[in-house]
Design an enzyme around this catalytic site. Sequence first.
Site, short mmCIF file in Angstrom:
data_model
loop_
_atom_site.label_atom_id
_atom_site.label_comp_id
_atom_site.label_asym_id
_atom_site.label_seq_id
_atom_site.Cartn_x
_atom_site.Cartn_y
_atom_site.Cartn_z
N HIS A 1 -8.00 -8.69 -9.73
CA HIS A 1 -8.25 -7.29 -9.32
C HIS A 1 -8.71 -6.42 -10.47
O HIS A 1 -9.07 -5.27 -10.26
CB HIS A 1 -6.98 -6.71 -8.70
N ASP B 1 -12.39 0.10 -14.88
CA ASP B 1 -11.58 -0.15 -13.69
C ASP B 1 -12.19 -1.32 -12.92
O ASP B 1 -13.42 -1.36 -12.74
CB ASP B 1 -11.61 1.11 -12.79
P1 ADQ Z 1 -5.15 0.30 -9.20
O1 ADQ Z 1 -5.31 0.27 -10.67
O2 ADQ Z 1 -3.84 0.67 -8.70
O3 ADQ Z 1 -5.57 -1.10 -8.54
P2 ADQ Z 1 -7.06 1.80 -7.41
O4 ADQ Z 1 -8.06 0.84 -6.95
O5 ADQ Z 1 -7.63 3.14 -7.68
O6 ADQ Z 1 -6.30 1.36 -8.73
O7 ADQ Z 1 -5.96 1.94 -6.31
C1 ADQ Z 1 -5.01 2.97 -6.37
C2 ADQ Z 1 -4.39 3.14 -5.00
O8 ADQ Z 1 -3.28 4.01 -5.16
C3 ADQ Z 1 -5.34 3.79 -4.00
O9 ADQ Z 1 -5.27 3.14 -2.76
C4 ADQ Z 1 -4.85 5.23 -3.90
O10 ADQ Z 1 -4.95 5.78 -2.61
C5 ADQ Z 1 -3.39 5.09 -4.27
N1 ADQ Z 1 -2.97 6.33 -4.94
C6 ADQ Z 1 -3.44 6.84 -6.07
N2 ADQ Z 1 -2.84 8.01 -6.34
C7 ADQ Z 1 -1.96 8.23 -5.36
C8 ADQ Z 1 -1.02 9.27 -5.07
N3 ADQ Z 1 -0.84 10.31 -5.88
N4 ADQ Z 1 -0.26 9.13 -3.97
C9 ADQ Z 1 -0.40 8.05 -3.17
N5 ADQ Z 1 -1.26 7.08 -3.38
C10 ADQ Z 1 -2.03 7.16 -4.46
C11 ADQ Z 1 -6.04 -2.37 -9.04
C12 ADQ Z 1 -7.25 -2.32 -9.97
C13 ADQ Z 1 -8.37 -1.56 -9.30
C14 ADQ Z 1 -8.72 -2.21 -7.96
C15 ADQ Z 1 -7.47 -2.41 -7.12
C16 ADQ Z 1 -7.75 -3.24 -5.87
O11 ADQ Z 1 -6.90 -1.73 -11.22
O12 ADQ Z 1 -9.53 -1.54 -10.11
O13 ADQ Z 1 -9.61 -1.38 -7.24
O14 ADQ Z 1 -6.46 -3.09 -7.85
O15 ADQ Z 1 -8.33 -4.46 -6.21
#
Ligand code: ADQ
Length: 742
Positions: free
Chosen positions: A436, A642
């Site tokens: 990921h 990311d």
């Molecule tokens: P993450 O590093 O966690 O995931 P991301 O893909 O942005 O990063 O996912 C974050 C998730 O958390 C999103 O679904 C978002 O809605 C949720 N989120 C963020 N802030 C929030 C808040 N304040 N309240 C509730 N929910 C919140 C890792 C990798 C990424 C990759 C994903 C999936 O680092 O690059 O996209 O896995 O493969």
Amino acid sequence: MSPALNDHASTLASLARQPRLALLIDLDGTLIPFAPTLEQAILTDDVAGRLRILTELGVQVIVISGRPRNHIDPLRRQVPGAWWFAEHASWRHDGSAWSGPARVNDPRALDGIAAQLGDLAGKFAGARVERKSLSCALHWRQVPPVARAAMTAAADVAIEEWLETHPDHERLEGVEMVEVRPRACHKGVAVAWARERLPDTHFLALGDDLTDEDMFRSLSDRDLAIAVGRPDRLSHARVYVADVPSAHQLLDWLAAVRGLHADQLPPIEDIDAGARETKRAPFVVIANRMPSARPVDRQRQVGGLVAALEPVLEKRGGVWLGWSGEVAEREPTLVVDATSRPARACFDFPAAWQEHFYGGLCNRAIWPLFHGFPGRVRYSDEDWVAYVDANATFARLAGELAAPDATIWVHDYQLLLTGAAMRHRAHTGPIGLFLHIPFPTAELFETFPWAGELLRAMLAYDLVGFHTQRYANNFIDALERVLGVDARDGTAHAAGRATRIAAMPIGIEPAAFRPDPTRPTSPEVDGLCAMLEDRKLVLGVDRLDYSKGVPERLAAFEHLLDRHPEWRRRVTFVQVSVPSRSDVPEYAELRQQVEYLVGHINGRFGDADWLPVRYLYRSYTHDVLSQLYRAADVALVTPLRDGMNLVAKEFVAAQDPERPGALVLSRFAGAAETLRSAVLTNPFHAEGMADDLHRALSMSEAERRERHAQMLAEVERETSHDWADRFLTTLRAQAREDAAHG
Ligand code: ADQ
């Protein structure tokens, strides 16, 4: 009777005859049946008599209750030889006096949440708040069923929010109640204390609810935990008796055995019956963390990995294997919940893994290295040993759960060696890995001291999936440089096996992020919009992690106010950060740095009725998050690096196509490969990012509509379900092909 149950029955029979035996027993729901009010829930003399007999027969009776001390005092007189614990393990009485907890938390810390729960209880007839010396509980046994869902949802939100700023406390689900208590005060502490005073003693533990799990998990392999009532949770008990009367019967049996009378063992049932059915699962997903069984958390997870995998797991009768989030001092053993959707299996980490595996090799080495921050990397041999050990354990437990030819889908950087460890254990079915996070350039990757071991192990997978072709190419380069394996055509051949390497960008379920017009706007979003007046809203939403570039984003916002003073008082930046890895020191420092920058910008530009930056350190449900996305004029999604970044896709999905907001997106997020119509920015260049933000804020509605339509088409083209289907289809095809050639 199943063989497993026979084992447990004979363990119980031999335990009952041990010369040194301690009975650890919960009160409410175990010895005392639940009653409408606490006053009606009494320890009858008949039941107390059973405990007295056991103490006379040489059993050390230890009652471990969640009740406060003043409730326990009258009971103590009923069973003089027993030891007592009140408020879980906050207070103990060993026959002479009460002693307090070793580490006393300031009880006033609870005032805030106690007041909020008190307000809530005031609105729902029958609800009651119980304030204990160190904890606070909300009971709803008397609340009419129709009102319960609304009350528990409101309590969930209040507690979650409070806990984010009080990480030394935790929430605990009880039977028709929820409690907030210090993390250090749980029933496991009582077991440790008793063990010190009772060397060479076998423990028999009985309890009915989640708080008793801390007691169960602290037992050793020669002890036995018995649940009272079939647990509807992941339980560390392996057997259960049906109800409180059966628990009483069990005490009678114990007394009879120790008094050398023959007696009938009451029926004890095997909890694992469901688990054994799952044991030959045809499909297992392995990820470090588990999907939550709690409805509020699950709502948060919609759109993510769980939402993508849930239908596949259900369709194929699969199980999700992961870490429980808890630490325990014993050999990791599986706890299976076959009744949840998806079925879940988890285990506790040994304490050393927390530091060396999770906090060490995963988050101090692989995470920064793979995200391109070599300066943050710390290598340690001890961490690597823990990583190998943890991966081997995941493989062993997956082997217990899966059929030998089952399909195994492993997720992410914590488990890069798990596939090889499973092959080592003769697993014959397809095994795939999805990474990921990014895969770094070969030059960077080569600095990893165990680069060769890692790559060789990754070639035990049939399929290795990445978010982008660039990461897949980096992996292919590394194979060439480190192992001399040529995989330029997308397949690596090594050790008699072929590994397919593919780019498969993860998506979201767009429908889950479209605000539901039939639901009222959340009061929080309403309040925020009212506060904005007619100012523009710039929004940032991330886990608080240095890879997400929040300080850099704040610097860019400061430059915007400097370079484009026309935006002063006309724009507000709201940054929502979900707490993340707050126990790792770098993350605590990052939080301080962000808070400092927010204060600095607000101090420099703010005035009595305009706060340039609002910083919210908390998480929201997806429903609220979607409303926030839709309210925003610009989303600033500017990670330094990311893997993909789902927030960018969620923001696009949440927009009103007629009046969409603009997306400023880092070039270094995987999402930038497909969301080409975003305003792409370089997060390392604060002034450039300020200009890009200015461009997005100034963009005409027609341009925003056009860009949004293109991005929405991309987001809808590849959803999370498509992604899961594609991965599994490719994995099966690759495994078939390999078998045909092997
Ligand atoms: P993450 O590093 O966690 O995931 P991301 O893909 O942005 O990063 O996912 C974050 C998730 O958390 C999103 O679904 C978002 O809605 C949720 N989120 C963020 N802030 C929030 C808040 N304040 N309240 C509730 N929910 C919140 C890792 C990798 C990424 C990759 C994903 C999936 O680092 O690059 O996209 O896995 O493969």
